[in-house]
Design an enzyme around this catalytic site. Sequence first.
Site, PDB file in Angstrom:
ATOM      1  N   HIS A 167       0.697  -1.163  -0.173  1.00 21.87           N
ATOM      2  CA  HIS A 167      -0.104  -0.051  -0.005  1.00 21.87           C
ATOM      3  C   HIS A 167       0.933   1.223   0.144  1.00 21.87           C
ATOM      4  O   HIS A 167       1.868   1.237   0.835  1.00 21.87           O
ATOM      5  CB  HIS A 167      -0.958  -0.110   1.215  1.00 21.87           C
ATOM      6  N   PRO A 168       0.434   2.375  -0.949  1.00 24.43           N
ATOM      7  CA  PRO A 168       1.616   3.458  -0.963  1.00 24.43           C
ATOM      8  C   PRO A 168       1.330   4.400   0.124  1.00 24.43           C
ATOM      9  O   PRO A 168       2.034   5.608  -0.098  1.00 24.43           O
ATOM     10  CB  PRO A 168       1.130   3.589  -2.558  1.00 24.43           C
ATOM     11  N   CYS A 169       0.321   4.204   1.180  1.00 26.03           N
ATOM     12  CA  CYS A 169       0.199   5.299   1.918  1.00 26.03           C
ATOM     13  C   CYS A 169       1.427   6.182   2.515  1.00 26.03           C
ATOM     14  O   CYS A 169       1.339   7.238   2.932  1.00 26.03           O
ATOM     15  CB  CYS A 169      -0.808   5.128   2.842  1.00 26.03           C
ATOM     16  N   ARG A 170       2.392   5.337   2.464  1.00 26.50           N
ATOM     17  CA  ARG A 170       3.604   5.995   3.198  1.00 26.50           C
ATOM     18  C   ARG A 170       4.744   6.017   2.215  1.00 26.50           C
ATOM     19  O   ARG A 170       5.939   6.359   2.844  1.00 26.50           O
ATOM     20  CB  ARG A 170       3.887   4.957   4.470  1.00 26.50           C
TER      21      ARG A 170
END
Lengths: 313, 337
Positions: free
Chosen positions: A256-259
């Site tokens: 997941h690219p959120c960070r």
Amino acid sequence: MALTQRLHEAFKGTVERITAARTVSAFKEKGVLSVSEFIIAGDNLVSKCPTWSWESGEPSKRKSYLPSEKQFLITRNVPCLRRAASVEEEYEAAGGEVLLDNEDNDGWLATHGKPKDKSDEVENLPSMETLEITKHRAVKSIISEFGDQDDEDIPDMADYEEPDNLVEVDAATLPSTYIVAQEPDDDNILRTRTYDVSVTYDKYYQTPRVWLTGYDESRMLLEPELVLEDVSQDHARKTVTIEDHPHMSGKHASVHPCRHGAVMKKIIDVLMSRGVEPEVDKYLFLFLKFVASVIPTIEYDYTMDFDLGSSSN
Amino acid sequence: MAGHDSGSILVFAQFQSAVDEGFWHRLSSLKLNKLGIDESPIPITGYYAPCSHPQVSNHLTLLAQSLPSESNEQSSAAAMSRGNRNRCPIRGTLYNTNTIESFHKLDKKSLLRVEAKKIWDDIHTGRAVEDSALLSRFLLISFADLKKWNFHYWFAFPVLVLDPPATLVDLMPASQYFSLEEAESVSAACNEWRNSSLTADVPFFLVSTDPNSHATVKHLKDWETCQSDGHKLLFGFYDPCHLPHNPGWPLRNYLALICVRWNLKSVRFLCYRESRGFADLGSSLVGEALITVPQGWRDHQSLPNAVGWEHNKGRQVPRSISLAKSMDPTRLAISAA
């Protein structure tokens, strides 16, 4: 968890539809990429690591802000010789987590100062203990896979044997059992999975995003859940989720690219504090190094011998 | 390191198939929206590349783009992917049946012969010299159960059987066969061939080394002109196989071509393999094979025997895959709830 994820996906989809793609570079300030920077970085990856190539994917899923022949990057048939759980020890020892969580800059450099040594060690000196673990885990996972499934999902080869069994007699064909016998370890049949690793552009987070499609030793599609065995156990089901691929059919595992932006910003800051001016065309090399800490066993992280700065000091 | 007694039969590792999920998705929608109950053979395109890791072979891969698109009749896949070094296009034929019974009833031997005859014809007419990718063809039979989202399928990679089989004089890593200077030059020449979009997906080629250890890679059609220059000549091909003691499947029809077109009894071949996308002479192999020209091979009319149905876990049986999880609307609804 699942519901919030879905709500977030819906929100993200709406924002992506109504906002324009990033055109101004914020690579050094925020660790993010504009669309054109993604293309530049992708072109550089393809030219330096030729097992990667650009693809156009499903025409119906094409993103208008990307060139039609450069929708996403993919490298196919990447070997994964053992399950992540069995390298967890080495992984911890190498300080993989420091990259994400430790504020100390030295921690990050220590991890990436010697990735080569790490992989050599893993490949050449498997201890008996880790081999044992691999064997047990792998066997267990396959049993549980079948246990979980409905009967109709299990193709019974015996059903087809009678009408179809064909015997071609030919002295020059290598019997396929031979291939197994050639493998160095007897448990290798269970260990050698292969992966298609793809990198897409996430318009919402303005960063690349990594996707994994797994195959078993006879190149049959793996359930995405089984892919999680090849992901660092700290990340499985948290940062690594199973979602629809933006350019291909089916569900695939994805980091997941959120960070991503924050981590990339940290990496860039470390480089700049060392007096290295990071170049945007090397973004994907740095990015894949960071992803390697999440997916430690997949051997796609190669030809990274570019100048990262004076990390040996 | 040669590991083979001279005179042993040259044994080839079979091509292996890999089907991307997208292929089945597109086949399903093609069947529902366009083909209906039409069972005519469909021209499809498969892709392969040289082995790129010493521990795993490369596969013949089918993607969504392998099938013709729903909108227009002609598959644009082959034209579009030209020049992609990781996707050398190979022609294939798909026979998709309407029932599981007709899938089982397909006459596999004669379907294989039909495909093998195309290879045989292309060798005799010389088309395979002009367009070497014609030497590798494949066949896919399938039954798509769109009620249960199960796909039954079986690949064949037809090869013409040399009878008696070719024998092996020697086989060794290319890094041992070449001198240091030659190895460097051969690597550079092969990398150049692989990096040019004009030649990247041309899977069969000639490697010519002059007395000064300088190597060049040439098209098969340049074979005649290479005869007079006195250079060392190797028949190179993209080898999908990773095994250290066996060449991969594409060499079989290559030997057939060499034997029919150029009448050679002794053939030096290069199994070209890569590491990280670059020439790797440590895993590439150089070998010498002896061919006894089988009876009747001069005659275009007498089609030799052909084999090539894919093995599945050691047996020649079809495969099946269930995609209910990603295609069944009921399940998709449940997982989305």
